[in-house]
Enzyme design. Structure first.
Site, PDB file in Angstrom:
ATOM      1  CE  LYS A   1      43.107  37.462  38.106  1.00 33.81           C
ATOM      2  NZ  LYS A   1      42.294  37.393  39.336  1.00 33.81           N
TER       3      LYS A   1
ATOM      4  CG  HIS B   1      44.209  42.247  36.979  1.00 28.65           C
ATOM      5  ND1 HIS B   1      43.720  42.378  38.254  1.00 28.65           N
ATOM      6  CD2 HIS B   1      43.177  41.755  36.254  1.00 28.65           C
ATOM      7  CE1 HIS B   1      42.450  41.975  38.301  1.00 28.65           C
ATOM      8  NE2 HIS B   1      42.103  41.612  37.099  1.00 28.65           N
TER       9      HIS B   1
ATOM     10  CE1 TYR C   1      39.162  41.172  40.417  1.00 26.20           C
ATOM     11  CE2 TYR C   1      39.410  39.090  41.562  1.00 26.20           C
ATOM     12  CZ  TYR C   1      39.317  39.803  40.389  1.00 26.20           C
ATOM     13  OH  TYR C   1      39.391  39.146  39.190  1.00 26.20           O
TER      14      TYR C   1
ATOM     15  CG  ASP D   1      41.154  34.234  39.798  1.00 25.17           C
ATOM     16  OD1 ASP D   1      42.305  34.032  39.381  1.00 25.17           O
ATOM     17  OD2 ASP D   1      40.475  35.234  39.487  1.00 25.17           O
TER      18      ASP D   1
END
Length: 321
Positions: A84, A117, A54, A49
């Site tokens: 996302k 997201h 990130y 994931d």
């Protein structure tokens, strides 16, 4: 004998492992995500994931390439990968750019699921960073937040292009999902939300199931933070620790087993080799043990992940916690 990881089916027929590995934002240590992903794949995880925000998809990609080269019996198609799009990349052209940039970072031709997201949109700078107001908070895009139809239409287009095998959302509430279902030409396959015994989210889970899309649990192990009103932590809850102790397993394994027995996907994350491997070792809960955990969850509703101070927008409308 070790328990096998269950496989679930999305509403478009795509298969998804019920236990995945949550990748994470870089923490100032180069190579940390790369090493964690290699360890996870070695342990047996086949679901990664990810997210554009990130800032670690380059390391996920390098780890994936390295691992697949060492394990030719496993193909890319056997690994489920999600990414996302962050709220500042909410204009249709930016949504597409986000996915294509994620694919470039990951070094792959497609993802298995692409998610919105957060259920709001914010302003961006010319160099694709989040634009902040004088108060240091995100600057809300009112129109796209109120009506995210153009965002969803872009996800549908990217699905038709074959850049993603499924599309979905993250952290959406029942009212937002009800609105989405009224205009979606392609139904969401996933709603990724916070779920653990301090936030069992049962009503939202039931809503998702009743409309044939899958809940996916992030933060399934709770948080190291305390609940301010009680000073409790999921990880130090007496009943949960007592159950783990009696079974001779970690509290994380108990929490993962609870989520899997409830019938949704669970996404633990860690950067520690020992915990990554331990989390993948599934245990079985008896019906009595399952009910004990449900009793811990009963009546609780505390959310650890809430961006309202950062984003200046309250996703959950001032809910009681």
């Amino acid at each position: 004998m070790a328990l096998s990881i269950p496989t679930l089916k999305l509403n478009n027929g795509v298969q998804i492992p019920a236990l995945g590995f949550g990748t994470f934002a870089k923490e100032g240590v180069s190579g940390l995500t790369h090493a964690a992903v290699v360890t996870a794949l070695d342990a047996g995880y086949r679901y990664l994931d990810c997210a554009w925000y990130y800032f670690s998809e380059d390391e996920v990609g390098s780890a994936l390439k390295e691992w697949l080269s060492r394990n030719p019996a496993v193909t890319r198609s056997e690994i489920f990968i999600t990414t996302k799009v962050w709220p500042h990349l909410s204009e249709p052209e930016d949504v597409e750019w986000s996915l294509r940039n994620s694919l470039e970072m990951l070094g792959i031709d497609y993802v298995d699921c692409f998610l919105i997201h957060w259920p709001f949109a914010v302003e961006k700078t010319a160099d694709n960073k989040v634009k902040l107001g004088l108060d240091g908070k995100y600057i809300l895009k009112e129109e796209l937040t109120k009506d995210p139809k153009p965002i969803w239409r872009t996800l549908e287009k990217l699905y038709k292009y074959g850049l993603t095998r499924s599309i979905g959302v993250s952290k959406w509430t029942t009212p937002g999902l009800e609105a989405l279902l009224r205009y979606a030409g392609i139904k969401p396959t996933i709603n990724q939300v916070e779920i653990h015994p301090f936030l069992p989210n049962t009503e939202l889970i039931d809503f998702c199931r009743s409309h044939d899309f899958l809940p996916v649990a992030y933060s399934p192990l709770g948080s190291q933070d305390q609940v301010p009103t009680t000073n409790e932590k999921v990880s130090t809850n007496v009943e949960l620790n007592d159950l783990a102790s009696k079974k001779g397993v970690s509290i994380a394994q108990v929490l993962i087993a609870w989520g899997l027995k409830r019938g949704y996907v669970v996404l633990p994350k860690s950067s520690m080799d020992k915990r990554i491997k331990s989390n993948f070792q599934l245990i079985e809960l008896s019906d009595e043990e399952f009910e004990k955990m449900n009793n811990v969850a009963d009546g609780r509703h505390y959310r650890f992940v809430n961006p309202k101070n950062m984003a200046g927008y309250d996703v959950w409308g001032g809910e009681a916690t």
